[in-house]
Design an enzyme around this catalytic site. Structure first.
Site, PDB file in Angstrom:
ATOM      1  N   HIS A 139       0.840  -1.197   0.000  1.00 39.72           N
ATOM      2  CA  HIS A 139       0.000   0.000   0.000  1.00 39.72           C
ATOM      3  C   HIS A 139       0.874   1.246   0.000  1.00 39.72           C
ATOM      4  O   HIS A 139       1.846   1.327   0.743  1.00 39.72           O
ATOM      5  CB  HIS A 139      -0.908   0.025   1.229  1.00 39.72           C
ATOM      6  CG  HIS A 139      -1.897  -1.100   1.275  1.00 39.72           C
ATOM      7  ND1 HIS A 139      -1.534  -2.398   1.550  1.00 39.72           N
ATOM      8  CD2 HIS A 139      -3.250  -1.109   1.079  1.00 39.72           C
ATOM      9  CE1 HIS A 139      -2.606  -3.167   1.517  1.00 39.72           C
ATOM     10  NE2 HIS A 139      -3.660  -2.419   1.241  1.00 39.72           N
ATOM     11  N   LYS A 166      -1.464  -7.960  -4.431  1.00 36.11           N
ATOM     12  CA  LYS A 166      -2.351  -6.812  -4.220  1.00 36.11           C
ATOM     13  C   LYS A 166      -1.525  -5.534  -4.100  1.00 36.11           C
ATOM     14  O   LYS A 166      -0.602  -5.466  -3.298  1.00 36.11           O
ATOM     15  CB  LYS A 166      -3.185  -6.993  -2.951  1.00 36.11           C
ATOM     16  CG  LYS A 166      -4.053  -5.764  -2.622  1.00 36.11           C
ATOM     17  CD  LYS A 166      -4.678  -5.866  -1.243  1.00 36.11           C
ATOM     18  CE  LYS A 166      -5.455  -4.586  -0.898  1.00 36.11           C
ATOM     19  NZ  LYS A 166      -5.967  -4.600   0.491  1.00 36.11           N
TER      20      LYS A 166
END
Length: 252
Positions: A139, A166
């Site tokens: 992230h 991700k």
């Protein structure tokens, strides 16, 4: 890949809703609410749980959750402060907590922060030895990296053994969002057998949470109540939008 009869990476992206409650009773109530709503995937953000530093209590709560979720895909995540979470564990405790969760064989996926550990590949291997699958995540709440950097990070995650890669980044413009979608399509075309989750956060990136089927992102996050990241939309709205896009893509 197929988990509990759910095809991940084919057709409509799976909609996942996070459980971000602080105490045991609220966690249980939220899981029950999501089960009643018919969601296909639940992420327990254990870093919100007031006793996340007590693995014994975490395991007890996992067993309570197990009795409710049935065929719902279940993701166990301890998001750390540098990646937008509430948890601030040492590396050693972070690894121990994830391993304890994996050993219960209750979560289908263990989320492992790709940049958190010194030897991510070795740790992912140990998690997978328990029979659990791994989402490797990165992230960036401050910017959107270049296309080549995004693609390189995803390939590194795959090389480390991740079942799903991700990446969630923060766009500063719509061109940043377009770059995220472009990187997603490039990876999907090169590795069609490897699921990935690609999200541009915030208002500018909202579209990426809806168009996964067109771009190649296999899972998106929505809210029923409190969200877990900037830009998440209401579950029912996301469900309707994804269904409409799916219908459009199937039309000849």
């Amino acid at each position: 890949m197929t988990i509990k009869g759910i095809n991940i990476g084919e057709g409509e992206p799976i909609i996942c809703v996070a459980v971000c409650e602080a105490d045991e009773a609220s966690v249980i109530a939220k899981v029950r609410e999501l089960c009643d709503a018919g969601v296909l995937a639940i992420e327990w953000r254990v870093d919100f749980y007031e006793h996340y530093s007590r693995p014994d209590l975490v395991v007890m709560l996992l067993n309570e959750i197990k009795a409710m979720i049935g065929d719902i895909c279940f993701i166990f995540t301890c998001r750390t402060v540098p990646e937008g979470g509430k948890g601030d564990p040492t590396k050693e405790f972070y690894m121990a907590l994830l391993m304890e969760a994996a050993k219960t064989r209750i979560p289908d996926f263990i989320d492992v922060e790709a940049d958190r550990l010194d030897d991510t590949k070795d740790f992912i291997s140990k998690i997978k030895e328990t029979g659990r699958s791994v989402i490797s995540s990165h992230h960036d709440f401050y910017k959107t990296p270049g296309t080549a950097d995004i693609i390189s990070r995803i390939y590194d995650m795959y090389d480390d053994g991740a079942d799903i890669a991700k990446i969630a980044v923060m766009p500063k413009s719509f061109s940043d969002t377009a770059r995220v979608m472009d990187a997603t399509m490039i990876v999907k075309e090169a590795r069609p057998d490897r699921p990935l989750i690609m999200i541009a956060m915030g208002r500018l990136g909202a579209i990426t949470r809806l168009v996964g089927e067109a771009c190649g992102s296999c899972l998106t996050f929505a809210t029923i109540g409190e969200g877990s990241a900037p830009g998440q939309m209401k579950y029912e709205n996301v469900k309707k939008a994804i269904a409409a896009i799916h219908t459009c893509l199937e039309e000849e």
